[in-house]
Motif scaffolding. Sequence first.
Motif, short mmCIF file in Angstrom:
data_model
loop_
_atom_site.label_atom_id
_atom_site.label_comp_id
_atom_site.label_asym_id
_atom_site.label_seq_id
_atom_site.Cartn_x
_atom_site.Cartn_y
_atom_site.Cartn_z
N ILE A 126 0.84 -1.21 0.00
CA ILE A 126 0.00 0.00 0.00
C ILE A 126 0.87 1.25 0.00
CG2 ILE A 126 -1.68 1.34 1.35
CD1 ILE A 126 -2.79 -1.40 2.33
N ALA A 127 1.96 1.24 0.77
CA ALA A 127 2.86 2.40 0.81
C ALA A 127 3.42 2.70 -0.58
CB ALA A 127 3.99 2.16 1.80
N GLU A 128 3.82 1.65 -1.30
CA GLU A 128 4.36 1.84 -2.65
C GLU A 128 3.29 2.36 -3.61
OE1 GLU A 128 7.86 1.04 -4.10
OE2 GLU A 128 7.73 1.96 -2.12
N LEU A 140 9.65 12.55 -1.46
CA LEU A 140 8.47 11.90 -0.90
C LEU A 140 8.82 10.52 -0.33
CD1 LEU A 140 5.48 12.84 -0.98
CD2 LEU A 140 5.18 11.35 -2.96
N ALA A 141 8.35 10.27 0.89
CA ALA A 141 8.45 8.95 1.50
C ALA A 141 7.09 8.61 2.10
CB ALA A 141 9.53 8.90 2.56
N VAL A 142 6.71 7.35 2.03
CA VAL A 142 5.39 6.93 2.52
C VAL A 142 5.54 5.74 3.46
CG1 VAL A 142 3.09 6.12 1.89
CG2 VAL A 142 4.30 7.75 0.40
N MET A 156 -3.89 3.59 7.97
CA MET A 156 -3.31 4.85 8.43
C MET A 156 -1.97 5.06 7.73
SD MET A 156 -5.85 4.95 10.49
CE MET A 156 -5.57 6.44 11.44
N VAL A 157 -1.87 6.11 6.93
CA VAL A 157 -0.70 6.34 6.09
C VAL A 157 -0.08 7.70 6.40
CG1 VAL A 157 0.16 6.53 3.73
CG2 VAL A 157 -1.72 4.94 4.25
#
Length: 350
Positions: free
Chosen positions: A238-240, A258-260, A285-286
Amino acid sequence: MNDTTPTTTQEYRSGFVAVVGRPNVGKSTLINALIGTQVAIASSRPETTRKAIRGILTTPHAQMVLLDTPGIHRPRTLLGQRLNDVVDESLSEVDGIAFLLPADQEIGAGDRRILSRLRSQFWKGPWPHEGGETADRDATGTSSHGDAQAAAKSEQQGRWSIPVVAIVTKIDTLSRPKLVAKLIEIDTFADFTAMVPVSALEDDNLTEVRDVLLGNLPEGPQMYPEDQVSEERPGDQIAELVRGAFLEELDDELPHSLAVVVDDIESPRDRTQAGLADDGKTHVMVSIYVERDSQKPIIIGHRAEHLVQVKKKLRTAVNRIVGAKAKLELHVKVAKEWQSDPKQLERLGF
């Protein structure tokens, strides 16, 4: 799962293949096309991939784990060096290499740097172009000096310790005569185990790429369930996806700042136990990190339009990953100059 038999024998083959190449040569696009679903960010931006994401391709007679490595490049930040370290770690455990070379670009210093790295790690014996090596080739990929017969003789004395296959990408951008010239150029660039032209976007010659890579795997057992297509955890997937969506949404405004991170995935049961309102959805939650306060409004957009667009775009994909109706909760935060801060990089998973 594709039912086409990849090899001429019935022995089961399995192994890991690293997909390497300069930034923005189509590594993620090719892997997604081979797997048949998105397991890696495919973006027009260079240096999109930051981790060795593993996509899993299974057929009745073989299983191949594809490592989508960050593009090999000269690092300008600590993050860039960490990405090159990811490539080194990936190469240490593979059974084969897919070296991507774009048909629409000249062979350049980046390609020669990659070839030199592969040569030092996987080539055994004399190099076919000893004395000229790759650095002495001109823009056409041909040796500026050396005897063809001597090169042919020395080729017989050296070999790759694992298969190194040249994948010529983006062939849809060239006419047939120009493509033939490009293939000849790449053929003289190095003594590859095999060379396959492909257009992943046009689905042109994908079957041949798959069969060549699978056919060069060693015999071995099936390592993953046949329906598994990625080794990434749901939070990492999901982060990617979130990072890729923002990269496309923001054009050229935030190239690499940007980092997630997915902080938590709360099921309806988790929320009930925590005393939170249960809306029947899984809450994801991101946290989205940028390097400066001035970058936050760029991410958020006018009236939060960018956050809304990303949520809308990823709704179906996130639902599929968590196996339920999901709600993305996106929070934009600042991590000052995180690309050059060892502690910040560690916290962000690099």
